[in-house]
Write a protein that holds these residues in place. Structure first.
Motif, PDB file in Angstrom:
ATOM      1  N   MET A 154       0.842  -1.197   0.000  1.00 26.98           N
ATOM      2  CA  MET A 154       0.000   0.000   0.000  1.00 26.98           C
ATOM      3  C   MET A 154       0.879   1.249   0.000  1.00 26.98           C
ATOM      4  SD  MET A 154      -3.227  -1.034   0.243  1.00 26.98           S
ATOM      5  CE  MET A 154      -4.251   0.046   1.190  1.00 26.98           C
ATOM      6  N   PRO A 155       0.440   2.308  -0.705  1.00 22.54           N
ATOM      7  CA  PRO A 155       1.224   3.524  -0.712  1.00 22.54           C
ATOM      8  C   PRO A 155       1.291   4.142   0.669  1.00 22.54           C
ATOM      9  CG  PRO A 155      -0.425   3.523  -2.477  1.00 22.54           C
ATOM     10  CD  PRO A 155      -0.736   2.378  -1.581  1.00 22.54           C
ATOM     11  N   GLU A 156       2.404   4.782   0.995  1.00 16.73           N
ATOM     12  CA  GLU A 156       2.567   5.389   2.299  1.00 16.73           C
ATOM     13  C   GLU A 156       1.817   6.708   2.396  1.00 16.73           C
ATOM     14  OE1 GLU A 156       6.703   5.718   3.050  1.00 16.73           O
ATOM     15  OE2 GLU A 156       7.030   3.553   3.090  1.00 16.73           O
ATOM     16  N   LYS A 157       1.668   7.422   1.281  1.00 13.54           N
ATOM     17  CA  LYS A 157       0.984   8.713   1.312  1.00 13.54           C
ATOM     18  C   LYS A 157      -0.394   8.578   0.667  1.00 13.54           C
ATOM     19  CE  LYS A 157       3.217  10.227  -2.972  1.00 13.54           C
ATOM     20  NZ  LYS A 157       4.061  11.266  -3.598  1.00 13.54           N
ATOM     21  N   PRO A 158      -1.324   9.557   0.951  1.00 15.94           N
ATOM     22  CA  PRO A 158      -2.674   9.487   0.360  1.00 15.94           C
ATOM     23  C   PRO A 158      -2.616   9.460  -1.157  1.00 15.94           C
ATOM     24  CG  PRO A 158      -2.560  11.168   2.078  1.00 15.94           C
ATOM     25  CD  PRO A 158      -1.152  10.724   1.824  1.00 15.94           C
ATOM     26  N   LEU A 159      -3.600   8.810  -1.729  1.00 17.03           N
ATOM     27  CA  LEU A 159      -3.695   8.728  -3.182  1.00 17.03           C
ATOM     28  C   LEU A 159      -4.362   9.999  -3.692  1.00 17.03           C
ATOM     29  CD1 LEU A 159      -2.950   6.377  -5.159  1.00 17.03           C
ATOM     30  CD2 LEU A 159      -5.382   5.876  -5.248  1.00 17.03           C
ATOM     31  N   LYS A 160      -3.686  10.716  -4.569  1.00 17.71           N
ATOM     32  CA  LYS A 160      -4.213  11.982  -5.091  1.00 17.71           C
ATOM     33  C   LYS A 160      -4.988  11.709  -6.384  1.00 17.71           C
ATOM     34  CE  LYS A 160      -1.507  15.553  -4.810  1.00 17.71           C
ATOM     35  NZ  LYS A 160      -0.445  16.555  -5.128  1.00 17.71           N
ATOM     36  N   ILE A 161      -6.283  12.019  -6.372  1.00 18.29           N
ATOM     37  CA  ILE A 161      -7.150  11.744  -7.526  1.00 18.29           C
ATOM     38  C   ILE A 161      -7.776  13.047  -8.015  1.00 18.29           C
ATOM     39  CG2 ILE A 161      -9.113  10.424  -8.396  1.00 18.29           C
ATOM     40  CD1 ILE A 161      -8.713   8.465  -6.085  1.00 18.29           C
ATOM     41  N   PHE A 162      -7.651  13.338  -9.317  1.00 13.83           N
ATOM     42  CA  PHE A 162      -8.300  14.497  -9.933  1.00 13.83           C
ATOM     43  C   PHE A 162      -9.475  14.003 -10.773  1.00 13.83           C
ATOM     44  CE2 PHE A 162      -4.556  17.740 -10.091  1.00 13.83           C
ATOM     45  CZ  PHE A 162      -4.498  17.712  -8.703  1.00 13.83           C
ATOM     46  N   VAL A 163     -10.635  14.606 -10.561  1.00  9.43           N
ATOM     47  CA  VAL A 163     -11.839  14.270 -11.329  1.00  9.43           C
ATOM     48  C   VAL A 163     -12.077  15.391 -12.342  1.00  9.43           C
ATOM     49  CG1 VAL A 163     -14.340  13.970 -11.235  1.00  9.43           C
ATOM     50  CG2 VAL A 163     -12.877  12.926  -9.472  1.00  9.43           C
ATOM     51  N   VAL A 164     -12.074  15.052 -13.629  1.00 11.60           N
ATOM     52  CA  VAL A 164     -12.324  16.034 -14.692  1.00 11.60           C
ATOM     53  C   VAL A 164     -13.641  15.641 -15.361  1.00 11.60           C
ATOM     54  CG1 VAL A 164     -11.370  17.202 -16.706  1.00 11.60           C
ATOM     55  CG2 VAL A 164      -9.821  16.166 -15.028  1.00 11.60           C
ATOM     56  N   GLU A 165     -14.690  16.367 -15.037  1.00  5.83           N
ATOM     57  CA  GLU A 165     -16.052  16.003 -15.492  1.00  5.83           C
ATOM     58  C   GLU A 165     -16.890  17.278 -15.571  1.00  5.83           C
ATOM     59  OE1 GLU A 165     -19.199  14.773 -16.808  1.00  5.83           O
ATOM     60  OE2 GLU A 165     -17.943  13.012 -16.332  1.00  5.83           O
ATOM     61  N   ASP A 166     -17.456  17.573 -16.776  1.00  7.67           N
ATOM     62  CA  ASP A 166     -18.202  18.822 -16.936  1.00  7.67           C
ATOM     63  C   ASP A 166     -19.643  18.716 -16.449  1.00  7.67           C
ATOM     64  OD1 ASP A 166     -18.873  17.123 -19.070  1.00  7.67           O
ATOM     65  OD2 ASP A 166     -19.581  18.821 -20.255  1.00  7.67           O
ATOM     66  N   SER A 167     -20.188  17.522 -16.337  1.00 11.34           N
ATOM     67  CA  SER A 167     -21.548  17.346 -15.832  1.00 11.34           C
ATOM     68  C   SER A 167     -21.532  17.534 -14.317  1.00 11.34           C
ATOM     69  CB  SER A 167     -22.078  15.957 -16.179  1.00 11.34           C
ATOM     70  OG  SER A 167     -23.242  15.664 -15.427  1.00 11.34           O
ATOM     71  N   GLU A 168     -22.261  18.520 -13.840  1.00 15.29           N
ATOM     72  CA  GLU A 168     -22.263  18.812 -12.400  1.00 15.29           C
ATOM     73  C   GLU A 168     -22.745  17.609 -11.590  1.00 15.29           C
ATOM     74  OE1 GLU A 168     -23.971  22.145  -9.240  1.00 15.29           O
ATOM     75  OE2 GLU A 168     -24.272  22.418 -11.395  1.00 15.29           O
ATOM     76  N   TRP A 169     -23.782  16.938 -12.092  1.00 17.55           N
ATOM     77  CA  TRP A 169     -24.333  15.793 -11.349  1.00 17.55           C
ATOM     78  C   TRP A 169     -23.305  14.664 -11.255  1.00 17.55           C
ATOM     79  CZ3 TRP A 169     -25.445  10.619 -11.931  1.00 17.55           C
ATOM     80  CH2 TRP A 169     -26.300  10.048 -10.971  1.00 17.55           C
ATOM     81  N   TYR A 170     -22.664  14.321 -12.386  1.00 18.30           N
ATOM     82  CA  TYR A 170     -21.676  13.237 -12.389  1.00 18.30           C
ATOM     83  C   TYR A 170     -20.411  13.636 -11.616  1.00 18.30           C
ATOM     84  CZ  TYR A 170     -23.352   9.244 -15.057  1.00 18.30           C
ATOM     85  OH  TYR A 170     -24.015   8.105 -15.438  1.00 18.30           O
ATOM     86  N   ASN A 171     -20.081  14.928 -11.704  1.00 19.71           N
ATOM     87  CA  ASN A 171     -18.903  15.405 -10.973  1.00 19.71           C
ATOM     88  C   ASN A 171     -19.106  15.187  -9.470  1.00 19.71           C
ATOM     89  OD1 ASN A 171     -16.948  17.237  -9.662  1.00 19.71           O
ATOM     90  ND2 ASN A 171     -16.530  17.921 -11.750  1.00 19.71           N
ATOM     91  N   LYS A 172     -20.286  15.576  -8.972  1.00 19.71           N
ATOM     92  CA  LYS A 172     -20.575  15.381  -7.550  1.00 19.71           C
ATOM     93  C   LYS A 172     -20.618  13.902  -7.184  1.00 19.71           C
ATOM     94  CE  LYS A 172     -23.121  19.683  -6.710  1.00 19.71           C
ATOM     95  NZ  LYS A 172     -24.440  20.298  -6.366  1.00 19.71           N
ATOM     96  N   LEU A 173     -21.183  13.074  -8.072  1.00 19.51           N
ATOM     97  CA  LEU A 173     -21.274  11.629  -7.812  1.00 19.51           C
ATOM     98  C   LEU A 173     -19.868  11.022  -7.660  1.00 19.51           C
ATOM     99  CD1 LEU A 173     -22.871   8.919  -7.713  1.00 19.51           C
ATOM    100  CD2 LEU A 173     -22.579   8.815 -10.202  1.00 19.51           C
ATOM    101  N   LEU A 174     -18.984  11.372  -8.589  1.00 19.43           N
ATOM    102  CA  LEU A 174     -17.625  10.809  -8.549  1.00 19.43           C
ATOM    103  C   LEU A 174     -16.857  11.303  -7.328  1.00 19.43           C
ATOM    104  CD1 LEU A 174     -16.667  11.115 -12.345  1.00 19.43           C
ATOM    105  CD2 LEU A 174     -17.513   9.100 -11.129  1.00 19.43           C
ATOM    106  N   ILE A 175     -16.989  12.598  -7.042  1.00 19.56           N
ATOM    107  CA  ILE A 175     -16.292  13.167  -5.875  1.00 19.56           C
ATOM    108  C   ILE A 175     -16.796  12.492  -4.594  1.00 19.56           C
ATOM    109  CG2 ILE A 175     -16.058  15.233  -4.454  1.00 19.56           C
ATOM    110  CD1 ILE A 175     -14.293  15.341  -6.849  1.00 19.56           C
TER     111      ILE A 175
END
Length: 449
Positions: free
Chosen positions: A1-22
């Motif tokens: 397992m990685p020692e530091k937090p996993l940094k994830i960027f979500v690139v999504e123009d749909s506000e609904w899907y953006n919130k769902l993924l986040i």
């Protein structure tokens, strides 16, 4: 397992899907999640080096494919998950060819698919970080001034030659007596060179039967001979991009020498049972305890191969020519053996130091290591005494010390030791020492007078 937090960027123009993924990703406290609604804002933050990017294929300002290309140009380590309603198989194939880790369509099971894919990437990243850490440890271990110990002029000369070997891919030929550390030097060259992140592959030529060595080095195809039930990659291909170390090269059969010469010239191999050449790019380091020039004269080694391998010659000095390096190495071996076996630290008595310095060490560093480990085991105190040092006194040269003796006195010491070894068989001793029987009688008689 990685020692530091996993940094994830979500690139999504749909506000609904953006919130769902986040929301889905933020449920895991080990994930550091950040969202973007267009490609431009994301690309302006690309220097923050996320571990994972979830990328919508259709963005309002730039296509997902263009964003993906920019990611690959900036940082090829970033893993990208394409998320879209796009189901055109040709587009999917194109994206996968560009290095997308996975392609997820917007559907009812998107949350489970996304979490599973992120976990798989996380495992891969953890493994890569672990491998990277291990490589750094190995590189530190084989930092040659730390792994090849000594302060003698002989060993400092070796340091200088190793330095010269690091800047190029020149073939290196290591020579020296058995036990002088040829493989250690080969590893030091590899792990300090530009090829350090690729494989170091060692092959002991003398340990492989002649009928198997071609398959071992070049690999074979399935069915190429009895017992070849699958395709096997050879050592040359394993070392591609890295270093291939051929130990005891002087033992290679003449037929294989011919094939090795062709491979070194053409930089390609052909697996046994195949006609298809495979390009290879590996540095070659060879080692021998034989005098290859003499082997060429005797007809045992190809002259053209000898000159093809010559490159940078490094001759490792025998331990007896390294003076106080013997004590430096002995203390090093004591420390390692005590640490590995949870034994309290031990030191060498002055008498023990003198005994080591006055010994010939026909087995060189390998013999010293064995002698020290046994001495630590035998010693019942924190100081290693001369009686704990079991040396091969049967070797005639072990009687040669650094005492101030005349040449005649040295000759007598050697003759007496050899007589003892061969049960006073004067004729046999004369043969072994390549002197006349009368010389032995004369020296022994002069000692009594």
């Amino acid at each position: 397992m990685p020692e530091k937090p996993l940094k994830i960027f979500v690139v999504e123009d749909s506000e609904w899907y953006n919130k769902l993924l986040i929301h889905t990703l933020s449920l895991n406290p080990d994930y550091e999640v950040k969202s973007f609604f267009n490609g431009k804002d994301f690309l302006n933050s690309l220097n923050e080096s996320p571990d994972i990017v979830t990328l919508d294929y259709r963005l309002p300002d730039i296509t997902g494919l263009e964003v993906l290309k920019r990611i690959r140009q900036e940082n090829n380590e970033i893993q990208v998950i394409l998320i879209s309603e796009q189901e055109d198989i040709n587009i999917v194939v194109t994206l996968l060819k560009q290095g997308v880790y996975d392609y997820i369509t917007k559907s009812n099971d998107i949350k489970d698919r996304l979490l599973n894919t992120v976990q798989n990437i996380r495992n891969d990243i953890g493994l890569k970080r672990e491998i990277s850490s291990l490589r750094k440890e190995i590189q530190k271990k084989y930092s040659f001034r730390e792994s090849i110990l000594g302060e003698s002029p002989a060993i400092k000369g070796i340091y200088e030659l190793i330095e010269k070997a690091l800047g190029t891919n020149i073939t290196v030929i290591l020579s020296g007596e058995t036990g002088t550390g040829k493989e250690l030097v080969a590893k030091a060259i590899h792990y300090n060179s530009k090829r350090k992140d690729k494989s170091f592959v060692a092959v002991n030529v003398a340990a492989i039967p002649n009928e198997l060595i071609e398959s071992e080095l070049f690999g074979h195809e399935k069915g190429s001979f009895t017992g070849a039930t699958f395709r096997r990659i050879g050592r040359f291909e394993e070392a591609d991009g890295g270093t291939l170390f051929l130990d005891e090269i002087g033992e290679m059969h003449m037929n294989m020498q011919t094939k090795l010469l062709r491979i070194l010239q053409e930089k390609e191999i052909v697996r046994v049972g195949s006609n298809k050449p495979v390009k290879i790019d590996c540095r070659i380091i060879v080692a021998t305890n034989k005098n290859l020039k003499e082997e060429v004269k005797k007809g045992n080694f190809r002259e053209d191969l000898f000159y093809r391998l010559l490159g940078l010659p490094i001759e490792l000095p025998p331990l007896r020519d390294r003076a106080n390096d013997i004590l430096i190495l002995a203390r090093h071996f004591i420390e390692i053996f005590c640490n590995e076996n949870n034994i309290p630290p031990k030191i060498l008595s002055v008498q023990s130091q003198n005994k080591l310095l006055n010994y010939h060490f026909p087995g060189n560093i390998r013999e010293l290591k064995s002698v020290i480990e046994l001495a630590v085991t035998l010693s019942g105190k924190n100081e290693i005494e001369p009686g704990d040092l079991v040396l091969d006194q049967g070797d005639p040269l072990s009687v040669v010390t650094y005492e101030d003796l005349t040449l005649r006195e040295y000759q007598l010491k050697i003759i007496k030791a050899t007589l003892k070894k061969y049960s006073n068989d004067i004729k046999l001793v004369a043969e072994k020492l390549d002197i006349g029987v009368s010389t032995i009688y004369r020296l022994l008689k002069e000692e009594l007078e």
